[in-house]
Design a protein around this motif. Sequence first.
Motif, PDB file in Angstrom:
ATOM      1  N   VAL A 113       0.844  -1.204   0.000  1.00 49.23           N
ATOM      2  CA  VAL A 113       0.000   0.000   0.000  1.00 49.23           C
ATOM      3  C   VAL A 113       0.874   1.247   0.000  1.00 49.23           C
ATOM      4  CG1 VAL A 113      -1.730   1.308   1.298  1.00 49.23           C
ATOM      5  CG2 VAL A 113      -1.858  -1.190   1.220  1.00 49.23           C
ATOM      6  N   THR A 114       0.440   2.246  -0.743  1.00 46.35           N
ATOM      7  CA  THR A 114       1.059   3.565  -0.686  1.00 46.35           C
ATOM      8  C   THR A 114      -0.026   4.629  -0.683  1.00 46.35           C
ATOM      9  OG1 THR A 114       2.692   5.036  -1.708  1.00 46.35           O
ATOM     10  CG2 THR A 114       1.272   3.825  -3.203  1.00 46.35           C
ATOM     11  N   LEU A 115       0.318   5.811  -0.207  1.00 43.73           N
ATOM     12  CA  LEU A 115      -0.603   6.949  -0.191  1.00 43.73           C
ATOM     13  C   LEU A 115      -0.106   8.028  -1.147  1.00 43.73           C
ATOM     14  CD1 LEU A 115      -1.282   7.337   3.645  1.00 43.73           C
ATOM     15  CD2 LEU A 115      -2.760   6.256   1.939  1.00 43.73           C
ATOM     16  N   ILE A 116      -1.063   8.709  -1.786  1.00 40.41           N
ATOM     17  CA  ILE A 116      -0.757   9.779  -2.736  1.00 40.41           C
ATOM     18  C   ILE A 116      -1.717  10.939  -2.492  1.00 40.41           C
ATOM     19  CG2 ILE A 116      -0.490  10.352  -5.187  1.00 40.41           C
ATOM     20  CD1 ILE A 116      -0.378   7.343  -5.776  1.00 40.41           C
ATOM     21  N   LEU A 117      -1.235  12.167  -2.655  1.00 40.81           N
ATOM     22  CA  LEU A 117      -2.072  13.378  -2.530  1.00 40.81           C
ATOM     23  C   LEU A 117      -2.809  13.416  -1.194  1.00 40.81           C
ATOM     24  CD1 LEU A 117      -3.590  13.537  -6.151  1.00 40.81           C
ATOM     25  CD2 LEU A 117      -1.686  14.871  -5.252  1.00 40.81           C
ATOM     26  N   ARG A 118      -2.111  13.142  -0.124  1.00 38.63           N
ATOM     27  CA  ARG A 118      -2.680  13.055   1.210  1.00 38.63           C
ATOM     28  C   ARG A 118      -2.669  14.411   1.911  1.00 38.63           C
ATOM     29  NH1 ARG A 118      -6.240  10.130   4.215  1.00 38.63           N
ATOM     30  NH2 ARG A 118      -5.431   9.525   6.237  1.00 38.63           N
ATOM     31  N   GLN A 119      -3.431  14.520   2.975  1.00 44.73           N
ATOM     32  CA  GLN A 119      -3.427  15.648   3.914  1.00 44.73           C
ATOM     33  C   GLN A 119      -4.057  16.925   3.377  1.00 44.73           C
ATOM     34  OE1 GLN A 119      -2.658  15.404   7.145  1.00 44.73           O
ATOM     35  NE2 GLN A 119      -2.272  13.221   6.835  1.00 44.73           N
ATOM     36  N   GLY A 120      -5.082  16.798   2.560  1.00 43.13           N
ATOM     37  CA  GLY A 120      -5.934  17.934   2.260  1.00 43.13           C
ATOM     38  C   GLY A 120      -5.363  18.991   1.346  1.00 43.13           C
ATOM     39  N   HIS A 121      -4.280  18.710   0.623  1.00 45.18           N
ATOM     40  CA  HIS A 121      -3.775  19.728  -0.281  1.00 45.18           C
ATOM     41  C   HIS A 121      -4.493  19.662  -1.624  1.00 45.18           C
ATOM     42  CE1 HIS A 121      -1.036  16.203  -0.709  1.00 45.18           C
ATOM     43  NE2 HIS A 121      -1.209  16.445  -1.978  1.00 45.18           N
ATOM     44  N   TRP A 122      -4.150  20.605  -2.470  1.00 47.32           N
ATOM     45  CA  TRP A 122      -4.841  20.735  -3.751  1.00 47.32           C
ATOM     46  C   TRP A 122      -4.679  19.495  -4.609  1.00 47.32           C
ATOM     47  CZ3 TRP A 122      -2.652  20.242  -8.522  1.00 47.32           C
ATOM     48  CH2 TRP A 122      -3.461  20.571  -9.609  1.00 47.32           C
ATOM     49  N   SER A 123      -5.776  19.040  -5.175  1.00 43.40           N
ATOM     50  CA  SER A 123      -5.737  17.971  -6.180  1.00 43.40           C
ATOM     51  C   SER A 123      -7.035  18.025  -6.957  1.00 43.40           C
ATOM     52  CB  SER A 123      -5.550  16.594  -5.537  1.00 43.40           C
ATOM     53  OG  SER A 123      -6.524  16.361  -4.545  1.00 43.40           O
ATOM     54  N   PRO A 124      -6.977  17.895  -8.276  1.00 42.74           N
ATOM     55  CA  PRO A 124      -8.185  18.065  -9.089  1.00 42.74           C
ATOM     56  C   PRO A 124      -9.045  16.811  -9.129  1.00 42.74           C
ATOM     57  CG  PRO A 124      -6.308  17.597 -10.490  1.00 42.74           C
ATOM     58  CD  PRO A 124      -5.781  17.687  -9.086  1.00 42.74           C
ATOM     59  N   ALA A 125     -10.325  17.011  -9.319  1.00 41.89           N
ATOM     60  CA  ALA A 125     -11.231  15.901  -9.612  1.00 41.89           C
ATOM     61  C   ALA A 125     -11.219  15.651 -11.116  1.00 41.89           C
ATOM     62  CB  ALA A 125     -12.639  16.235  -9.143  1.00 41.89           C
ATOM     63  N   GLY A 126     -11.483  14.407 -11.511  1.00 43.04           N
ATOM     64  CA  GLY A 126     -11.539  14.104 -12.933  1.00 43.04           C
ATOM     65  C   GLY A 126     -11.109  12.685 -13.224  1.00 43.04           C
ATOM     66  N   ASN A 127     -10.767  12.437 -14.483  1.00 43.44           N
ATOM     67  CA  ASN A 127     -10.379  11.104 -14.932  1.00 43.44           C
ATOM     68  C   ASN A 127      -8.867  10.918 -14.804  1.00 43.44           C
ATOM     69  OD1 ASN A 127     -13.039  10.542 -15.568  1.00 43.44           O
ATOM     70  ND2 ASN A 127     -12.816  11.093 -17.722  1.00 43.44           N
ATOM     71  N   TYR A 128      -8.458  10.156 -13.801  1.00 43.73           N
ATOM     72  CA  TYR A 128      -7.051   9.824 -13.584  1.00 43.73           C
ATOM     73  C   TYR A 128      -6.702   8.579 -14.397  1.00 43.73           C
ATOM     74  CZ  TYR A 128      -6.593  13.050  -9.616  1.00 43.73           C
ATOM     75  OH  TYR A 128      -6.535  14.165  -8.818  1.00 43.73           O
ATOM     76  N   THR A 129      -5.529   8.587 -15.013  1.00 42.52           N
ATOM     77  CA  THR A 129      -5.041   7.423 -15.751  1.00 42.52           C
ATOM     78  C   THR A 129      -3.969   6.725 -14.927  1.00 42.52           C
ATOM     79  OG1 THR A 129      -5.433   8.545 -17.857  1.00 42.52           O
ATOM     80  CG2 THR A 129      -4.035   6.597 -17.895  1.00 42.52           C
TER      81      THR A 129
END
Length: 688
Positions: A113-129
């Motif tokens: 397991v790994t975590l990405i874009l954690r802790q409430g910072h900016w990240s866009p919604a949409g279609n991730y590849t």
Amino acid sequence: MGPGICECTENCKYGTCWNGQCECWAGYTGHTCSKYDPLTMPNRKVSVGINLAEITYYSSEVKFVDVAKESMEWITQRREGVLAHQWNTHEEAKVHFDDDGYPTQLEDTMILVTLILRQGHWSPAGNYTILYDGEGELGLGLVHFTRIYEGKGRMMVNMDPGSGGIELKIMRTNQQNHIRNIRVILPGFEDRHAHFPYNPLFLETITRYSELRYMDFMHTNAHQPEPTTWATRRKQTFHTQTGSYGAALEYMILLSNMIGASPWFNIPHAADDDYIRELATFVKTSLRPDLKVYLEYSNEVWNGIFRQKVYSVEKGTQLGLDSQGYRAGMKYYNKRSSEVMGIFQSAFGIDSEDRLVPIWAWQTGYQDYYQQALDDLGNRTRDFKALAITGYFSCDGAASKHKTDLPQMTMSAISDLCDLDLPSQKNMYSHYMDVAKNHSLSLVMYEGGPAVMEPGAISHGSSNDDVTTKAIAFNSDPHIKDNVMAILEAWKSIVTDSPGNQAPGGLFNYFSSAGFPSKYGSWGMLRYTGEDPHSVPKYMAVQEFITKHLSHDVLGNKCSFLISGNVAFGCFKPRDRHGWQCGKSYNHGSAWEYLPDIPGHDILNILDGYNHATHTLFVRTVDALGVNQYHVTDTYHFNWTTTDSWTYHSMLASRHVTRSLPMGDYRNLATTHVDCLYQAQAPPPPLG
């Protein structure tokens, strides 16, 4: 190149090929990006640099469009059994990893397991590849998602990471063809991510700085392993660029090359001679030839909170440099710093005088200790070109000396404390400017900016919630803008403009580019990548300072053009009209049909691209501080729509977009009606 993306017919010397034409690095022009024109660079002669934020899975500075590069290092979990409900079973020792950190096999019930874009910072919604090589099964957690597509080595999921981020899981892997090379790509960037790995929103916030300090990017503090060897360095192919090994050198070189900002490298404290020699050779042959290389051995080796302080004491004591531990560490710093600079100078040879800026730094707050270290350095000062100090201001200890009163103080009163503190800052700058001159060296700043926070939070974790809340509020209040501007002006008048302290002297290195505030400080100029710059007083202070003192700053391309079939589009200043115009031409620029005015009144318009599939034109307007607004229009009706930065850039990343032509390569589009040429300078020598 990706499917359906054309190669270039000629090599892009100082740029990158995209869809059949070269996209030049800042300052380079021509259809092969081989001509050098510094007048096109927004950071030309700017005496301000920036410390980039560390790469972590919880960082609010999203540097890469492949966010797997910013993922946490793997932890183990279990699907079944007594360990099934533990977040981390700490069984990494049972996993065999390949050289890039991917598991070659997993026990039946084990999950990585790994975590990405954690802790409430900016990240866009949409279609991730999600792309990967090999065979197996990937899973997602922490986020609601809809699976749009799944095939061999490729998944597309619609999701909004929000504050929780993304949990990426390797559920199983084929031992004969294990899962590897995992990429998690932000919406819209599947086509471009391999050739243009950096988030364009991140790039826009750093384009005006002339130097990038990679101290945190390299994970300089407590860097691992010991010893650090060239064979153990972090590579681009590793599953993440986070962790104590730091990021790959190639990414730092590429970033500096793209925006034309000189790199400041902090050599790991335990680097062996071979590592330093190989690094120096790589930098010499890979970094664009117009940039300098700032060079520092480790970071704050005097600071007891860092491993490098302990290491220097250990080494200095082993070598018998002094009977007192702290002095042995100081003497080892001098010894090793001088050796590091010598290795680099040997590798650069005759280019070392023009290109290398060896830096010596010690504890700014204790002037006698600083002088003791310099005295020990002795005639080895000849191995350096500049002394470096810090330039933090605490507003007369607003969160320490005045912590009892701070929660009740007005923002104006706190700002007055900053004004009260300014004379002592000026005296410190004058003192160290004299020290530098006495040793025939220049003076630069390695870190500086507001430091309104409780010092005890860093030294031993203690803090007062009311003090923390008020300190954080002041760091984002409009009053701090004047205080940041005042410290920049003081540095400029005392240091940057001091006779004999010309470049590389006078550099103000702000700390740092982005980061969420906490009890440990509000160090980030921006809170997160994608934040509206006009809403950030600290950011606006620095940009206003740059604009005020660097009126030659061009803020972007003077003219921008592209050709799509029989039609050309361009944004420029016509000779017969006032203000910036965008137009289209059917006769190679002999005549232009001007397009309707773009909303807003700004310094210039920059044409970024044209999507021939959707008939969409992309234009940025740039204000006097280098801040962009984004506009799109269809080329049938030309009704401009202003959009947000992320939507603009994600649409612009499509393979169907023809990008604007390199500066200076107009294919005769601007010969009659437009004056687009700068006063070009002779190109620098080739790499290597």
